[in-house]
Design an enzyme around this catalytic site. Structure first.
Site, mmCIF file in Angstrom:
data_model
loop_
_atom_site.group_PDB
_atom_site.id
_atom_site.type_symbol
_atom_site.label_atom_id
_atom_site.label_comp_id
_atom_site.label_asym_id
_atom_site.label_seq_id
_atom_site.Cartn_x
_atom_site.Cartn_y
_atom_site.Cartn_z
ATOM 1 C CB CYS A 43 -5.212 43.223 31.541
ATOM 2 S SG CYS A 43 -3.431 44.025 31.751
ATOM 3 C CG ASP A 44 -7.156 39.986 31.189
ATOM 4 O OD1 ASP A 44 -7.742 40.627 31.327
ATOM 5 O OD2 ASP A 44 -6.402 39.295 30.341
ATOM 6 C CB CYS A 86 -1.404 41.647 30.895
ATOM 7 S SG CYS A 86 -2.412 43.004 31.995
#
Ligand code: NAP
Length: 302
Positions: free
Chosen positions: A134-135, A131
């Site tokens: 997200c990261d 993701c």
């Protein structure tokens, strides 16, 4: 006893909850992680009519606020099993409770497809991610790779190119599956480099963190090493319908066999959104599915 239990509070499940509550049904909405589902991973959504350029998290919040106005029971629990009772109602077993329902709408979406390589699980969170939104921030000014050739991979690469110093996009064929317009945007980015006809053969780690990838050319079988601190695996998604335990028919890829009405092989169980067999898995079709499945469940109950 609930009239309708909805499993999954993504776009499809939340829409189903709105429709079911508007019909005054007793509704339980169960969610394993966070309401919103897959849209939480989308930085900007450009193709939802009337809400251009809305962030995925913002759209999730908007829909959830609307759901709350209709006041279904909402619980953060993971469904582990469903079984059918003698009177054709259903028992739903979660990680912490048991519920009874006259009908069920399954709206569990899909999960990231994994490569299945040694070290993949151990390095997830230590260089390997599924993701970008997200990261991505963890890889500021670092060299990273995105693996995959669909729109997810291309969107991720574009997003990551504003954070990382270098983004390699590795694809197993010599042409991307994703949209040509998106490919043009990537081509215009000086820090993006395409590596075609290669797959990832091995993940290498140093100090328990990803340090490089061993690539294998699909045409020559030649191997090469690519030093990166991050790898975003974006090779599509797979349904997560295991908990249904053969109660409904699944296709060969594990998707619930259901048409636009959400009707499955088991009366009383309906499917909505990405977890069912369908051609187009998008937010707009998930909302449509949620409405249709709720409408089918309401008809079934009456
Ligand atoms: P996808 O379109 O199915 O693409 C998956 C990619 O991964 C393909 O390039 C495929 O290669 C590759 N792949 C699959 N399994 C692999 C394996 N085992 N090893 C190596 N490569 C593998 O999946 P997606 O990109 O997640 O997109 C899913 C759907 O969502 C699509 O319809 C897409 O258009 C849509 N989507 C839309 C948006 C948007 O409009 N905002 C954003 C993201 C996704 P091959 O090409 O060789 O098969």
């Amino acid at each position: 006893m609930y009239d309708i239990t909805i499993i999954g509070a993504g776009v499809a499940g939340m829409t189903a909850a709105i429709y079911a509550r508007r019909a005054n049904k007793k509704v339980l909405l169960l969610e394993k992680k966070t309401y919103g589902g897959q849209i939480l991973e989308t930085e900007t959504i450009e193709n939802f009519p009337s809400l251009p350029h809305i962030k995925g998290t913002e759209l999730a919040q908007k829909i959830f606020t609307q759901v709350k106005e209709f006041n279904p029971d909402f619980k953060y629990e993971s469904v582990e099993n469903i079984s059918k009772n003698d009177d054709n109602t259903f028992k739903i077993t979660t990680d912490s409770n048991e519920y009874q329902a006259k009908s069920i709408i399954v709206a569990t979406g899909t999960d990231y497809r994994k490569l299945g390589l040694p070290l993949e699980a151990e390095l997830t969170g230590n260089g390997v991610s599924y993701c970008a939104t997200c990261d991505g921030a963890l890889f500021k000014d670092k060299a990273i790779a995105v693996f995959g050739g669909g729109n997810s991979a291309l969107y991720s690469a574009l997003y990551l190119s504003d954070i990382a110093s270098k983004v390699y996009v590795i694809h197993r064929r010599d042409a991307f599956r994703g949209d040509a317009a998106l490919v043009s945007k990537l081509e215009a980015k000086p820090n993006i480099e395409f590596i075609f006809n290669n797959v990832i053969d091995e993940l290498k780690a140093s100090d328990n963190k990803l340090s490089s990838l061993i690539l294998k050319n699909t045409q020559t079988e030649e191997k090469s090493e690519l030093e990166v601190s991050g790898l975003f695996i974006e090779i599509g998604r797979a349904p997560k319908n295991d908990f249904l335990n053969s109660l409904v028919e699944l296709d060969n890829d594990g998707y619930i066999v259901a048409d636009e009405t959400g009707t499955t092989s088991t009366p009383g169980i309906f499917a909505a959104g990405d977890c069912r067999t369908k051609n187009l898995r998008q937010i707009i079709t998930a909302t449509s599915d949620g409405a249709s499945a709720a409408s089918s469940a309401i008809k079934y109950l009456s």
